[in-house]
Design an enzyme around this catalytic site. Structure first.
Site, mmCIF file in Angstrom:
data_model
loop_
_atom_site.group_PDB
_atom_site.id
_atom_site.type_symbol
_atom_site.label_atom_id
_atom_site.label_comp_id
_atom_site.label_asym_id
_atom_site.label_seq_id
_atom_site.Cartn_x
_atom_site.Cartn_y
_atom_site.Cartn_z
ATOM 1 C CG ASP A 1 1.243 11.905 -5.168
ATOM 2 O OD1 ASP A 1 1.954 12.819 -5.636
ATOM 3 O OD2 ASP A 1 1.699 10.803 -4.817
ATOM 4 C CG HIS B 1 3.279 3.396 -34.815
ATOM 5 N ND1 HIS B 1 4.416 2.812 -34.319
ATOM 6 C CD2 HIS B 1 3.690 4.309 -35.738
ATOM 7 C CE1 HIS B 1 5.480 3.350 -34.895
ATOM 8 N NE2 HIS B 1 5.063 4.252 -35.773
ATOM 9 C CB THR C 1 8.478 7.572 -9.065
ATOM 10 O OG1 THR C 1 7.228 6.879 -8.873
ATOM 11 C CG2 THR C 1 9.319 7.509 -7.798
ATOM 12 C CG HIS D 1 6.378 5.295 -32.166
ATOM 13 N ND1 HIS D 1 7.563 4.593 -32.257
ATOM 14 C CD2 HIS D 1 6.505 6.339 -33.022
ATOM 15 C CE1 HIS D 1 8.365 5.182 -33.135
ATOM 16 N NE2 HIS D 1 7.743 6.254 -33.611
HETATM 17 C C1 RB5 Z 1 4.407 9.342 -2.318
HETATM 18 O O1 RB5 Z 1 5.299 9.347 -1.265
HETATM 19 C C2 RB5 Z 1 4.946 8.496 -3.481
HETATM 20 O O2 RB5 Z 1 4.957 7.162 -3.123
HETATM 21 C C3 RB5 Z 1 4.113 8.718 -4.726
HETATM 22 O O3 RB5 Z 1 4.129 10.072 -5.033
HETATM 23 C C4 RB5 Z 1 4.576 8.025 -5.978
HETATM 24 O O4 RB5 Z 1 5.942 8.275 -6.218
HETATM 25 C C5 RB5 Z 1 4.237 6.621 -6.133
HETATM 26 O O5 RB5 Z 1 4.507 5.990 -7.168
#
Ligand code: RB5
Length: 145
Positions: free
Chosen positions: A8, A133, A67, A98
């Site tokens: 993204d 596994h 994240t 695994h």
């Molecule tokens: C975008 O702001 C953020 O929410 C996205 O990149 C991500 O971290 C979502 O899990």
């Protein structure tokens, strides 16, 4: 080896760095976007990457968001997808050895590019070990209906 890549807006810069890093090693990359830092919804990028992997077009994919969590949740909704969020090389190696993970997810706002490239290298290099596994993955596959 050919790798499917997607991100993204939050993962755009890291996706470009990973693409260059892989191409420099002679690895063919298919880029599913996004292609700039304008805001997009990560499930819209996860879906075509997941679809291509499920169709057998690529053995592995890499999905990047802020994240890595959103991409991981989105990808793991699909049967046959084992997406692993890895922020360190050890986890990346184990995700392949695994868990036979077929998608690596990364958090571009969590780890720096240097560490991310090491994570990517481990993920690509490691091989699934099978045996006990596989037995455990078979149990997980029963959850998919
Ligand atoms: C975008 O702001 C953020 O929410 C996205 O990149 C991500 O971290 C979502 O899990």
């Amino acid at each position: 080896m050919e790798i499917a890549l997607g991100c993204d807006h939050a993962g755009f810069r890291l996706k470009e760095q990973i693409k260059q890093h892989l191409q420099a090693q002679g690895i063919v990359v298919s880029d599913f976007g996004t292609f700039c830092e304008n805001s997009v919804d990560y499930p819209d990028i996860a879906l075509p990457v997941v679809k291509a992997i499920r169709e057998g077009l690529f053995p592995l994919g890499i999905l990047i968001c802020g994240t890595g969590i959103g991409m991981s949740i989105a990808a793991n909704k699909h049967a046959g997808i084992r997406a692993a969020l890895c922020n360190d090389p050890y986890s990346a190696r184990c995700a392949r050895e695994h868990n036979d993970a077929n998608i690596l997810t990364l958090g571009a706002r969590v780890i720096g590019p240097g560490m991310a490239l090491e994570v990517v290298d481990q993920f690509i290099k490691a091989q699934f070990k099978g045996g006990r596994h596989q037995h455990r993955l078979n149990k997980i596959a029963l959850f998919e209906s």
